[in-house]
Design a protein around this motif. Structure first.
Motif, PDB file in Angstrom:
ATOM      1  N   ALA A  87     -64.681  93.453 140.582  1.00 21.28           N
ATOM      2  CA  ALA A  87     -64.594  92.372 139.585  1.00 21.28           C
ATOM      3  C   ALA A  87     -65.498  92.659 138.391  1.00 21.28           C
ATOM      4  O   ALA A  87     -66.652  93.059 138.554  1.00 21.28           O
ATOM      5  CB  ALA A  87     -64.997  91.034 140.212  1.00 21.28           C
ATOM      6  N   THR A  88     -64.967  92.414 137.193  1.00 22.71           N
ATOM      7  CA  THR A  88     -65.788  92.520 135.978  1.00 22.71           C
ATOM      8  C   THR A  88     -66.196  91.135 135.479  1.00 22.71           C
ATOM      9  O   THR A  88     -67.106  91.022 134.670  1.00 22.71           O
ATOM     10  CB  THR A  88     -65.034  93.223 134.836  1.00 22.71           C
ATOM     11  OG1 THR A  88     -63.923  92.406 134.439  1.00 22.71           O
ATOM     12  CG2 THR A  88     -64.543  94.601 135.246  1.00 22.71           C
ATOM     13  N   HIS A  89     -65.489  90.094 135.925  1.00 21.71           N
ATOM     14  CA  HIS A  89     -65.792  88.718 135.542  1.00 21.71           C
ATOM     15  C   HIS A  89     -65.689  87.836 136.780  1.00 21.71           C
ATOM     16  O   HIS A  89     -64.638  87.826 137.436  1.00 21.71           O
ATOM     17  CB  HIS A  89     -64.807  88.208 134.478  1.00 21.71           C
ATOM     18  CG  HIS A  89     -64.978  88.860 133.135  1.00 21.71           C
ATOM     19  ND1 HIS A  89     -64.794  90.209 132.934  1.00 21.71           N
ATOM     20  CD2 HIS A  89     -65.339  88.339 131.932  1.00 21.71           C
ATOM     21  CE1 HIS A  89     -65.042  90.492 131.649  1.00 21.71           C
ATOM     22  NE2 HIS A  89     -65.376  89.377 131.027  1.00 21.71           N
ATOM     23  N   VAL A  90     -66.788  87.133 137.098  1.00 24.74           N
ATOM     24  CA  VAL A  90     -66.724  86.166 138.189  1.00 24.74           C
ATOM     25  C   VAL A  90     -66.818  84.767 137.591  1.00 24.74           C
ATOM     26  O   VAL A  90     -67.479  84.553 136.579  1.00 24.74           O
ATOM     27  CB  VAL A  90     -67.829  86.386 139.247  1.00 24.74           C
ATOM     28  CG1 VAL A  90     -67.664  87.742 139.921  1.00 24.74           C
ATOM     29  CG2 VAL A  90     -69.212  86.261 138.632  1.00 24.74           C
TER      30      VAL A  90
ATOM     31  N   ALA B  45     -56.686  97.048 129.188  1.00 23.78           N
ATOM     32  CA  ALA B  45     -56.922  96.257 130.402  1.00 23.78           C
ATOM     33  C   ALA B  45     -58.216  96.564 131.162  1.00 23.78           C
ATOM     34  O   ALA B  45     -58.167  96.946 132.341  1.00 23.78           O
ATOM     35  CB  ALA B  45     -55.710  96.387 131.335  1.00 23.78           C
ATOM     36  N   PRO B  46     -59.374  96.371 130.531  1.00 22.61           N
ATOM     37  CA  PRO B  46     -60.633  96.639 131.235  1.00 22.61           C
ATOM     38  C   PRO B  46     -61.075  95.511 132.182  1.00 22.61           C
ATOM     39  O   PRO B  46     -61.977  95.723 132.990  1.00 22.61           O
ATOM     40  CB  PRO B  46     -61.647  96.776 130.084  1.00 22.61           C
ATOM     41  CG  PRO B  46     -61.092  95.920 128.991  1.00 22.61           C
ATOM     42  CD  PRO B  46     -59.595  96.010 129.104  1.00 22.61           C
ATOM     43  N   VAL B  47     -60.444  94.346 132.080  1.00 18.43           N
ATOM     44  CA  VAL B  47     -61.000  93.156 132.748  1.00 18.43           C
ATOM     45  C   VAL B  47     -60.340  92.904 134.104  1.00 18.43           C
ATOM     46  O   VAL B  47     -59.116  93.006 134.258  1.00 18.43           O
ATOM     47  CB  VAL B  47     -60.824  91.902 131.844  1.00 18.43           C
ATOM     48  CG1 VAL B  47     -61.266  90.636 132.577  1.00 18.43           C
ATOM     49  CG2 VAL B  47     -61.601  92.077 130.548  1.00 18.43           C
ATOM     50  N   LEU B  48     -61.184  92.549 135.083  1.00 21.31           N
ATOM     51  CA  LEU B  48     -60.715  92.139 136.401  1.00 21.31           C
ATOM     52  C   LEU B  48     -61.468  90.846 136.736  1.00 21.31           C
ATOM     53  O   LEU B  48     -62.620  90.870 137.152  1.00 21.31           O
ATOM     54  CB  LEU B  48     -61.024  93.248 137.407  1.00 21.31           C
ATOM     55  CG  LEU B  48     -60.326  93.295 138.752  1.00 21.31           C
ATOM     56  CD1 LEU B  48     -58.825  93.039 138.641  1.00 21.31           C
ATOM     57  CD2 LEU B  48     -60.576  94.640 139.409  1.00 21.31           C
ATOM     58  N   SER B  49     -60.789  89.709 136.487  1.00 19.95           N
ATOM     59  CA  SER B  49     -61.414  88.396 136.660  1.00 19.95           C
ATOM     60  C   SER B  49     -61.103  87.881 138.058  1.00 19.95           C
ATOM     61  O   SER B  49     -59.976  87.481 138.347  1.00 19.95           O
ATOM     62  CB  SER B  49     -60.877  87.427 135.600  1.00 19.95           C
ATOM     63  OG  SER B  49     -61.261  86.093 135.881  1.00 19.95           O
ATOM     64  N   MET B  50     -62.098  87.924 138.936  1.00 24.71           N
ATOM     65  CA  MET B  50     -61.876  87.450 140.308  1.00 24.71           C
ATOM     66  C   MET B  50     -63.211  87.163 140.969  1.00 24.71           C
ATOM     67  O   MET B  50     -64.222  87.785 140.662  1.00 24.71           O
ATOM     68  CB  MET B  50     -61.042  88.463 141.107  1.00 24.71           C
ATOM     69  CG  MET B  50     -61.618  89.869 141.188  1.00 24.71           C
ATOM     70  SD  MET B  50     -60.407  91.024 141.881  1.00 24.71           S
ATOM     71  CE  MET B  50     -61.489  92.410 142.295  1.00 24.71           C
ATOM     72  N   GLY B  51     -63.180  86.200 141.883  1.00 24.35           N
ATOM     73  CA  GLY B  51     -64.387  85.786 142.564  1.00 24.35           C
ATOM     74  C   GLY B  51     -64.839  84.422 142.086  1.00 24.35           C
ATOM     75  O   GLY B  51     -65.003  84.197 140.890  1.00 24.35           O
ATOM     76  N   MET B  52     -64.978  83.491 143.050  1.00 28.97           N
ATOM     77  CA  MET B  52     -65.462  82.136 142.806  1.00 28.97           C
ATOM     78  C   MET B  52     -66.681  81.939 143.704  1.00 28.97           C
ATOM     79  O   MET B  52     -67.159  82.890 144.318  1.00 28.97           O
ATOM     80  CB  MET B  52     -64.335  81.130 143.095  1.00 28.97           C
ATOM     81  CG  MET B  52     -63.095  81.494 142.309  1.00 28.97           C
ATOM     82  SD  MET B  52     -61.556  80.549 142.496  1.00 28.97           S
ATOM     83  CE  MET B  52     -62.011  78.976 143.121  1.00 28.97           C
TER      84      MET B  52
END
Ligand SMILES: *Cc1c(COP(=O)(O)O)cnc(C)c1O
Length: 230
Positions: free
Chosen positions: A216-219, A197-204
């Motif tokens: 966040a790791t992915h926006v 679970a390395p991913v933290l997808s958040m932020g628009m």
């Protein structure tokens, strides 16, 4: 707009987004790498091509059918992310995506597991977490994570890569930070229970800097790159 102008506009927006992401990352101090996902929903294949020309290799779509149409129309080798709610009867199409961000209920997990087992393949998924408790948003409540994390080990054809969340639209900074920190904690729970679970997808577009400050790791940026959706 002529295609060449469109490419220029998108390139400038991507450059600005990258600068703001880098600054937020430095402020936040989590030390993570951040992947920019260009959300091309409602836009045509030229949006995907323009994003790729600007150096973006990841695109997000929230509907399977719309995404498949674009996959058939573009030639650039982007990674496709499915970020929207997925109906169980579309499980068979999901293997074409690099990552599903919206694993939001047990029935979907079971349908995906069955489909991937049949195909003898493994699907990378993020658990969608509803930190704010808004009824309009999908996802597991944080309290459900421990039991879910254990059960997901049994679904051998799904690989849990992390967590995705959506913050309330136009919320105050304190609320945004609460939601994003809650998602970070949900990812930590997955990790404690044995998922990488390395991913933290958040932020628009409206909240990505705070999301990056919170780890966040992915926006997922749509409006900021391509303007308002019609
Ligand atoms: C549409 C969408 C985005 C992008 O939103 P913008 O505000 O246009 O940046 C991000 N994530 C999800 C899940 C979406 O549906």
């Amino acid at each position: 707009m002529p295609i060449s102008d469109h490419v220029t506009v998108v390139r400038e927006a991507v450059a600005e987004a990258r600068e703001r992401i880098a600054a937020a990352r430095a402020r936040g101090g989590h030390g993570q790498e951040v992947t920019l996902i260009a959300v091309t929903k409602t836009h045509g294949p030229e949006a995907v091509e323009a994003a790729y020309a600007a150096g973006v290799e990841d695109v997000g779509e929230n509907r399977v059918q719309e995404a498949e149409r674009k996959m058939a129309q573009v030639t650039v080798p982007v990674r496709w992310h499915l970020i929207g709610h997925l109906q169980t009867n579309k499980a068979a199409q999901v293997h074409r995506f690099h990552l599903l961000h919206s694993l939001d209920r047990d029935r979907l997990a079971n349908a995906l597991q069955e489909e991937m087992r049949r195909r003898e393949t493994v699907l990378d998924v993020l658990v969608q977490v509803n930190v704010s408790g808004e009824a309009s948003k999908g996802g597991y409540e944080p309290a459900a994570l421990p039991a879910l994390a254990d059960r997901l080990h049994e679904l051998r054809n799904l690989r849990v890569r992390g967590v995705m969340t959506m913050a309330p639209f136009d919320a105050e900074e304190a609320t945004l930070r609460h939601v994003f920190a809650g998602a970070r904690e949900a990812r930590a729970e997955l990790q404690r229970r044995g998922h990488e679970a390395p991913v933290l997808s958040m932020g628009m577009s409206g909240d990505f800097e705070i999301a990056v400050e919170e780890g966040a790791t992915h926006v997922r940026l749509g409006t900021m790159l391509f303007g308002h959706r019609g």
